[in-house]
Design an enzyme around this catalytic site. Structure first.
Site, mmCIF file in Angstrom:
data_model
loop_
_atom_site.group_PDB
_atom_site.id
_atom_site.type_symbol
_atom_site.label_atom_id
_atom_site.label_comp_id
_atom_site.label_asym_id
_atom_site.label_seq_id
_atom_site.Cartn_x
_atom_site.Cartn_y
_atom_site.Cartn_z
ATOM 1 N N ASP A 76 6.329 -5.486 5.611
ATOM 2 C CA ASP A 76 6.865 -4.254 5.137
ATOM 3 C C ASP A 76 8.133 -3.239 6.011
ATOM 4 O OD1 ASP A 76 7.952 -1.560 3.193
ATOM 5 O OD2 ASP A 76 5.395 -1.513 2.548
ATOM 6 N N CYS A 83 4.622 1.745 -4.111
ATOM 7 C CA CYS A 83 5.881 2.101 -3.479
ATOM 8 C C CYS A 83 6.006 3.635 -3.256
ATOM 9 C CB CYS A 83 6.835 1.602 -3.858
ATOM 10 S SG CYS A 83 8.191 1.881 -2.811
ATOM 11 N N HIS A 140 7.213 -5.652 0.900
ATOM 12 C CA HIS A 140 7.489 -4.232 0.820
ATOM 13 C C HIS A 140 7.338 -5.067 -1.212
ATOM 14 C CE1 HIS A 140 7.735 0.243 -0.335
ATOM 15 N NE2 HIS A 140 9.197 -0.685 -0.758
#
Length: 245
Positions: free
Chosen positions: A183, A125, A214
């Protein structure tokens, strides 16, 4: 491979940075992987991921990425309050401060007798972006970036010419770029933009997109994909074994 875990408080220009260390329980020398967390810092999933890498023969350092903005030891919850606080921290810390964090860690690593002198980076991330940022350091030989956020935005404060995608010329190591097709944080147009800019350089990189959401590496929550996580760990380990040993 058995591992041991500890922490060190490293001095940086913006204050003390608590850094967690997971490394093989051995007197041998090992490569180092700088491991960057999500906005929540070293949560259970991040610690477990770092230990997976350590058990394959790496000294893994997990810095508190927002150390200037929180008390030492802060871990944010995977809930709305934690997400709000983490995103606020992300929008407050200047991108250049991550550079000085990296420099401080690297200088500390060079003094450790358990380091073989080779350094890589990895992150999830925002940590994927911070690993990408670490690749700007000349000592970093290879980097695994998982669904790196904010490479296509200006969410992280930066001065003209300091955005990570404006400094591609400083990357000399290998990149492994991993994404989830579903995502919503890095949609297809953003991924295409990042890919196009990397293609215009001489950087050695590989690019992989999976049918995943994600945070599919996070082993908590309904987005976790254990099969893909296993594949991606192996991809990272293959690159690190080629470049850091």
């Amino acid at each position: 491979m058995l591992i041991q875990s500890d922490h060190v408080d490293i001095n940086t220009p913006t204050g003390i940075m608590r850094t967690y260390i997971h490394r093989p329980k051995s007197d041998s020398k090992f490569p180092v992987v700088l491991f960057y967390s999500e906005i929540f810092q070293q949560t259970g999933p991040i610690e477990r991921a770092a230990k997976i890498m350590a058990s394959h023969g790496y000294a893994v350092l997990v810095p508190e990425v927002f150390h200037e903005l929180n008390p030492i030891g802060t871990i944010l919850a995977y809930d709305d309050a934690g997400r709000e606080k983490g995103n606020a921290d992300k929008e407050e810390k200047n991108i250049e401060d991550y550079d000085t964090d990296n420099e401080a860690m690297i200088q500390w690593i060079k003094k450790q007798d358990w380091c073989n002198g080779n350094i890589g980076a990895m992150g999830f991330c925002i940590g994927g972006h911070l690993a990408f940022r670490a690749a700007l350091q000349k000592e970093v030989k290879s980097t695994a970036c998982f669904y790196a956020t904010d490479l296509h935005t200006n969410t992280i404060p930066n001065k003209p010419g300091q955005h990570s995608m404006e400094k591609l010329g400083d990357i000399h190591g290998e990149l492994l770029m991993i994404w989830g097709k579903q995502d919503n944080h890095v949609p297809i147009d953003a991924r295409n933009e990042i890919h196009k800019k990397l293609e215009a350089t001489n950087i050695l990189f590989s690019w992989h997109e999976f049918n995943a959401q994600h945070a599919f590496m996070r082993d908590e929550g309904d987005r976790y994909d254990a099969e893909l996580a296993s594949i991606c760990y192996q991809m990272s380990l293959r690159m690190f074994s080629r470049t850091l040993y």
